[in-house]
Write an enzyme that holds these catalytic residues in place. Structure first.
Site, short mmCIF file in Angstrom:
data_model
loop_
_atom_site.label_atom_id
_atom_site.label_comp_id
_atom_site.label_asym_id
_atom_site.label_seq_id
_atom_site.Cartn_x
_atom_site.Cartn_y
_atom_site.Cartn_z
N ASP A 113 -8.42 -9.11 4.10
CA ASP A 113 -8.20 -8.03 5.06
C ASP A 113 -9.29 -7.92 6.11
O ASP A 113 -10.13 -7.03 6.03
CB ASP A 113 -8.11 -6.71 4.28
N GLU B 177 0.82 -1.21 0.00
CA GLU B 177 0.00 0.00 0.00
C GLU B 177 0.86 1.27 0.00
O GLU B 177 0.63 2.19 0.77
CB GLU B 177 -0.97 -0.03 1.20
N GLU C 1 -12.51 -2.43 12.23
CA GLU C 1 -12.53 -1.68 10.97
C GLU C 1 -13.68 -2.09 10.05
O GLU C 1 -14.42 -1.26 9.55
CB GLU C 1 -11.18 -1.88 10.25
#
Ligand code: GCW
Length: 552
Positions: free
Chosen positions: A239, A160, A267
């Protein structure tokens, strides 16, 4: 004593099987927290390190649930954070490490792989360049002179947008080993993350598969890492979704120290506004048989070092804390911090025992209250799964902040996270006819996941593209399953609220008052998920709900 049980006949000894039980904080030096849902950082503020009474309370909190290591800064090491390994911060870090040590906790830091360039002014960070290697050795000597108790470093590289060895045509073993050599004289550890994938994918490309990336990048490097390197591997290949298969990488490495990474920061699981007790998920992960070898092949046996006779292994959770007074924002989210520590520490604890234990030590001894809250916790993950993305497909969230439904939010984007729905069907073909991901598992897992018939319902759309009329093992069609679970999910949240209301008198008023607006928000958003998901698939498929409920 807090559980109101007799202490008379207590005579037992337990020792944790997993050597490193760690938290990873994604705290930035400006005080913000990446994926933080309980306020700001209590480690950093305006690029300064905070050492105060809360530092000690934090250490005590961690020690009380058996956590013995912590990384205080974000794995995305940017701006001032690169300079944590410089004069500016040593005094405070040393003070913090000393407090932690009193509680049996080791301090770790996240590192910027490009630090030789950023801090040292070198022209490269090439791990095979002598100048770079010398820079790191000298830097580590300086760091350890100043912070003798430092456990080591966590590194996110080539991921990323973070710098890493790929820039120089080197491998991740080259990168990790260079750092490992530099910290070896001080018994330091290098924890190297395997979250490496192509985040510039073209959504039209159906061959590249993000799910394969951990395996494809790291399996060929098995046996090439020094002994003070640990690979840190996320539980799933994508993820931290509400449902993912367990990553095949754990079943693929025979000569590499490994650490499991889970996320208690919610998240993708309600951002600490929704109740989602994740310990039942972690329990399943730890019990999972990888078929790496005939015996001792579970994830727990691997990360405790028993499977492969290793000592540098462990488990890490991305932390859910912040500077709010109750630490985790949602009072019930504290069960995830507590539960993570307890599950990691004690092999024979079940998620349900832990939930009950937490409720008792937190809220007291009223039977009805204990049963109700334990039940809410135990059902919360399945309920969250019901009203969000179905059958293992994941995502369907708003880009960037990842909160709330957006079925196509990531569909035409570069992140490798697609559902591939059209008017006939949905799912990603990861069988041998598709991306081949299913075949990266050991047998019999590969055959199970590879076959539409054998694949478990809850992972079907992760592994296969099927029509909406495909009949699941449950006997329902895929489309009817989507409708039913989404209606049920909302009802279950409503029931949760009613149940809580009945035991309200047994909770401290402040706790109850913090919980209610969050539950209202959970219900509001569960309805939004229900209606968006159901409407989307009704419009795509044109197939009506057999129960004729409202779909828009
Ligand atoms: O889940 C993603 C998050 C990023 C995070 C990244 C990672 C720290 O959305 O915020 O960055 O994973 O694990 O590195």
């Amino acid at each position: 004593m807090q559980r109101n049980q007799s202490v008379r006949n207590i005579d037992y000894k337990i020792a944790p099987d997993i050597p490193y039980r760690m938290l990873n904080h994604w705290d930035n030096l400006d005080g913000s927290i990446e994926r933080g849902y309980a306020g700001n950082s209590f480690f950093f503020q305006e690029n300064e390190i905070i050492v105060n009474e809360r530092t000690r309370m934090y250490a005590r909190l961690l020690a009380s649930v058996g956590i013995n290591a912590t990384v205080i800064n974000n794995v995305n090491v940017k701006d001032c954070a690169t300079g944590l390994i410089s004069d500016m911060y040593y005094d405070k870090l040393r003070a913090m490490a000393c407090i932690f040590k009193e509680y049996g906790i080791q301090l770790f830091l996240s590192l910027n792989f490009a630090a030789p360039m950023v801090l040292g002014g070198l022209h490269s960070a090439d791990p095979l360049d002598e100048e770079v290697r010398t820079w790191w050795k000298e830097k580590m000597m300086e760091v350890y002179q100043n912070i003798p108790n430092l456990g080591g470093f966590l590194i996110k590289a080539d991921s990323e947008g973070r710098p890493g060895p790929f820039t120089y045509g080197r491998t991740h073993a080259d990168g990790a080993n260079m750092l490992a050599e530099a910290v070896a004289p001080y018994e330091g550890l290098i924890i190297w993350r395997c979250f490496v994938y192509n985040c510039q994918q073209d959504w039209r490309d159906k061959v590249t598969d993000r799910a394969r990336s951990g395996y494809d990048n790291f399996k060929p490097l098995d046996g090439k890492f020094l002994d003070n390197v640990i690979l840190q591997i996320k539980n799933g290949p994508m993820d931290f979704q509400v449902r993912e298969p367990i990553t095949p990488l754990f079943g693929a490495l025979h000569n590499t120290n490994q650490m499991l990474e889970v996320q208690i920061a919610q998240e993708y699981t309600g951002q600490q506004k929704h109740v989602c007790y994740l310990i039942p998920m972690f329990e399943q992960i730890l019990q999972f048989h990888t078929y790496l070898q005939d015996q001792k092949d579970t994830i727990r046996e691997i990360i405790s070092g028993q499977a492969l006779n290793q000592k540098n292994c462990g488990i890490a959770a991305v932390a859910n804390t912040g500077n709010e007074s109750n630490w985790t924002g949602h009072d019930l989210a504290a069960a995830n911090l507590y539960g993570f520590g307890r599950l990691a520490y004690q092999k024979d604890c079940t998620a349900e025992d832990i939930a009950r234990e937490w409720v008792e030590v937190t809220f007291g001894s009223n039977r009805e209250m204990i049963t109700t809250i334990t039940d809410i916790l135990m059902r919360s993950w399945p309920i969250y799964e019901q009203y969000t993305a179905p059958l293992g497909i994941g995502w369907m969230v708003n880009p960037n902040h990842h909160y709330g439904p957006n079925v196509d939010g990531y569909e035409y984007d570069r992140w490798g996270t697609y559902h591939r729905a059209d008017h006939l069907g949905i799912g990603v073909d990861r069988s041998e006819m598709g991306t081949g991901y299913a075949m990266t598992y050991q047998e019999p897992l590969a055959s199970t996941y590879n076959s539409v018939e054998a694949c478990p319902d809850e992972l079907l759309l992760f592994f296969h593209h099927v029509s909406y009329t495909h009949i699941l093992k449950s006997g329902k069609s895929v489309i009817q399953h989507i409708y039913d679970t989404h209606f049920d999910g909302v009802e279950n949240v409503e029931n949760m609220m009613k149940a809580l209301d009945k035991i309200k008198e047994y909770l401290p008023l402040a706790v109850y008052n913090r919980m209610v607006p969050r539950l209202e928000e959970q219900l509001r958003l569960a309805k939004e998920w229900r209606d968006q998901i159901n409407t989307y698939f009704y419009r795509k498929s044109g197939i009506i709900d057999t129960k004729n409920r409202t779909i828009y």
